[in-house]
Every structure is written in C-alpha cells, then in structure tokens.
Design an enzyme around this catalytic site. Structure first.
Site, PDB file in Angstrom:
ATOM      1  N   CYS A   2      44.904  13.853  20.071  1.00 15.62           N
ATOM      2  CA  CYS A   2      45.123  15.150  20.963  1.00 15.62           C
ATOM      3  C   CYS A   2      43.732  14.895  22.069  1.00 15.62           C
ATOM      4  CB  CYS A   2      45.317  16.370  20.482  1.00 15.62           C
ATOM      5  SG  CYS A   2      46.761  16.651  19.700  1.00 15.62           S
ATOM      6  N   GLY A  49      58.756   2.657  16.212  1.00 17.69           N
ATOM      7  CA  GLY A  49      59.880   1.650  15.632  1.00 17.69           C
ATOM      8  C   GLY A  49      59.238   0.614  15.098  1.00 17.69           C
ATOM      9  N   GLY A  80      60.092   7.633  10.699  1.00 24.81           N
ATOM     10  CA  GLY A  80      60.036   8.524  11.801  1.00 24.81           C
ATOM     11  C   GLY A  80      61.271   8.226  12.568  1.00 24.81           C
ATOM     12  N   SER A 140      57.055  10.257  25.386  1.00 21.68           N
ATOM     13  CA  SER A 140      56.057  11.127  25.886  1.00 21.68           C
ATOM     14  C   SER A 140      56.404  12.495  25.696  1.00 21.68           C
ATOM     15  CB  SER A 140      55.496  10.714  27.553  1.00 21.68           C
ATOM     16  OG  SER A 140      56.686  10.934  28.111  1.00 21.68           O
ATOM     17  N   GLY A 170      55.244  15.068  24.307  1.00 19.94           N
ATOM     18  CA  GLY A 170      54.125  16.075  24.648  1.00 19.94           C
ATOM     19  C   GLY A 170      53.938  17.252  23.862  1.00 19.94           C
ATOM     20  N   LEU A 171      54.288  17.229  22.313  1.00 17.21           N
ATOM     21  CA  LEU A 171      54.069  18.301  21.575  1.00 17.21           C
ATOM     22  C   LEU A 171      54.859  19.452  21.918  1.00 17.21           C
ATOM     23  CD1 LEU A 171      50.136  17.863  20.453  1.00 17.21           C
ATOM     24  CD2 LEU A 171      51.986  16.636  19.631  1.00 17.21           C
ATOM     25  N   ASN A 205      49.453   7.056  14.006  1.00 21.14           N
ATOM     26  CA  ASN A 205      49.974   7.868  15.047  1.00 21.14           C
ATOM     27  C   ASN A 205      50.346   6.652  16.028  1.00 21.14           C
ATOM     28  OD1 ASN A 205      50.853   9.884  16.695  1.00 21.14           O
ATOM     29  ND2 ASN A 205      48.978  11.040  16.175  1.00 21.14           N
ATOM     30  N   ASN A 258      46.503  16.384  13.431  1.00 19.43           N
ATOM     31  CA  ASN A 258      46.943  15.306  14.465  1.00 19.43           C
ATOM     32  C   ASN A 258      45.770  15.407  15.625  1.00 19.43           C
ATOM     33  OD1 ASN A 258      47.787  13.792  16.420  1.00 19.43           O
ATOM     34  ND2 ASN A 258      49.794  14.988  16.864  1.00 19.43           N
TER      35      ASN A 258
END
Length: 325
Positions: A131, A220, A269, A71, A73-74, A195, A128
């Site tokens: 959001c 993951g 990722g 988390s 949060g950008l 995402n 993205n």
C-alpha cells in the site's frame, strides 16, 4: 498410506496447508456456496481498510498470457461493516480466518489492529504492505525494509501474543530477503509472499492501456517462478520463519513447489476465479504427490529442496545395516 497434512502458522495449527489468497474469496460467503469452508486450512479475507472503498474505475481487470492483471484497489466495506457483519459470520462457524489489512499510514494500520485485537474469530493478521505510504510521497511500504518494519512493529505491539502477525511482501524490490529480515526483526511471526508484481497491458485495438489505472497487479501461472524464487531465497536466509507461499498456484504440483522451496502454507488465488473448488482439488493433489514420494507428513517436505541429496527424512532412508546383503 495416509499423509499427515497438518501444519503450523507460527503457533497456530492448521488442518492442512491450503488457504485462499487475500482478495480472491472476499470474506467467505461466496465460496461457502460451493463447499464447507472448514475444509480449508484457513480462509484469508480481502484486505480490510478503515473506510469503505469503492475501488478503482473500470476496466480494472485484463487477461494476459498465462495470467491476469487487476487494479481493483482494495474495494471493501471498511472495518466497521467487517466487524459488524463479515467477521461474526466466520467466527460463528468456527472458520480459521486470516484477516488481511491495508492502510495508508502507520497510524491507520495501528488503528485497524486495535479494532481487531479483541475481535472474536481472528486466527492471524496479515499485513498487506503493498500500500502507498501517504506520509512518504506514496512510496509503497513493502519496498523499503525500514518502512515495512515500522508498520509491523506498531501492529505487533497491539495484537495479542496468540494472534500471529504475518507480513505480506512484494517482489518488486531489489532484495526481498532484506525486507523479510527487517519485518521479522520488527516482530513478524510469519511472512506471506508474494503480493502481485506490477504489470501493464495495452489494448492494440483501442490503442490505450487495458486498465483504467494503467498498471495493475499481475497474477496467475505467469508469476509462479518469480514467487517460488522469493520463497526459496527467504527460506534459505530465515529457515525458522513460517512462510505462506502464493502466486500462480493452479495445481497440487504448483503447491508442492512452494512447499519444497520452504513454505508451510500455500495460498490459492486466481485459480478460484474459474474454479471455486480449486482449493480442495489442489489440497488433494498435493496429498497424492506427498504419498507417491513416500512422505508421511507435510512437515517432512517443507524446505526439502534445500537439503543436500541423500538427506531425505529418516523414514525414507534405508538403514545402512539392512542394505548390506
């Protein structure tokens, strides 16, 4: 036998299909300590926002079975610092760069696109959509086709035609195909999925949620089957749309699953957090798998699992006359 690993993201040619997933390689400098970034198909930046963001409070990462929750949060320096320091560093080195952006309103996405429209070094723009829409009670853009489409249409009207606009989709929806279709109809040149789905873990020692924000994005190996399903469904419905597949890619075999499902580009990722060379290893393993199956081009494998048995690429099929004794 050599394998042609080239691929296209809309009209942009990439030397190979492997890119980093947004948020997992920052803006390249950290990863460049380990290998030449030119060896990537493209580098995807973290999601850039208008203003600097410190991110969410800690703890904001937690390990889970076969994955992790985050988390963050950008967290990032904002568009001004990105344009001043990070993008020029990539542009000067000629790194193919997919810039990811995130916003809280349509106007914010539009302004980010406007700031990036003429900036050197932008290969593609990833939107993205996971959001919260601050003008609609915080409902996530990616969960509604109409909200996602409004963002994409606004950004597409601003960006140059030679910069593909990529809509990044979330799996936490009733029908990902309808959202994908709405984005393409609004002007998206390609789609990126998935995402992180939303998840949660509870610390049984502290008797509290493991994350300060309570919930976070799950990534993951645990999400690989979910991500492959999404790519499969969207490719089946929109076979002409370029797809970036991501979610749980740890090996060339995982990447191959995405390609067979319909992805022409594959994002890596979480694997980078413990193996900074993961992209290179996965690209090599994918090439080996293609070669072992007699596939001379990556393009021949894209969506191959959708084709009926016996409909392999022409060069893999034995000519009927030659097969007669």
């Amino acid at each position: 036998m050599s394998v042609d690993m080239r691929t296209f993201l809309a009209h942009v040619e990439l030397a190979n299909p492997i890119t980093t997933a947004a948020g997992c390689a920052s803006s390249g400098r950290e990863l460049a300590q380990f290998f030449d970034l030119h060896r990537l198909g493209a580098l995807t930046t973290r999601s850039i926002t208008m203003a600097p963001r410190a991110g969410r409070p800690t703890p904001r990462m937690a390990e889970t079975p076969s994955g992790m929750l985050n988390s963050v949060g950008l967290q990032g320096p904002g568009i001004d610092a990105f344009l001043e320091r990070e993008l020029p560093w990539l542009a000067q080195r000629g790194i193919r760069t997919i810039v990811s952006i995130g916003g809280g309103t349509v106007a914010e996405y539009s302004e980010l696109a406007r700031r990036l429209a003429d900036a050197p070094g932008v290969t593609a723009l990833e939107i993205n959509l996971s959001c919260p829409n601050m003008e609609d009670r915080g409902r996530v853009f990616a969960r509604e086709g109409s909200a996602a489409a409004e963002v994409i249409a606004s950004v597409r009207s601003i960006m140059r035609y030679d910069v593909p606009v990529v809509a990044k989709l979330a799996p936490d929806v009733a029908d990902i195909v309808s959202v994908a279709r709405a984005c393409v109809d609004a002007g998206a040149d390609a789609l990126s999925m998935i995402n992180n789905p939303l998840g949660m873990a509870i610390d049984t020692e502290a008797l509290r949620p493991s994350l300060a924000a309570v919930t976070g994005g799950l990534s993951g190996p645990a999400v690989l089957p979910l991500a492959v399903r999404c790519v499969w469904q969207v490719h089946a419905a929109l076979p002409g749309v370029p797809l970036i597949g991501m979610g749980g890619v740890m090996s060339g075999k995982d990447a191959f699953q995405f390609v067979l499902a319909g992805a022409c580009v594959v994002g890596v990722g979480t694997a980078l957090f413990h193996d900074p060379y993961a992209c290179l290893r996965i690209e090599r393993e994918l090439e080996d798998l293609l070669r072992a199956r007699g596939l001379q081009r990556l393009a021949d494998a894209v969506g191959l699992a959708h084709r009926p048995p016996g409909s392999a690429p022409r060069h893999l099929m034995v000519d009927s006359e030659e097969s007669i004794p």
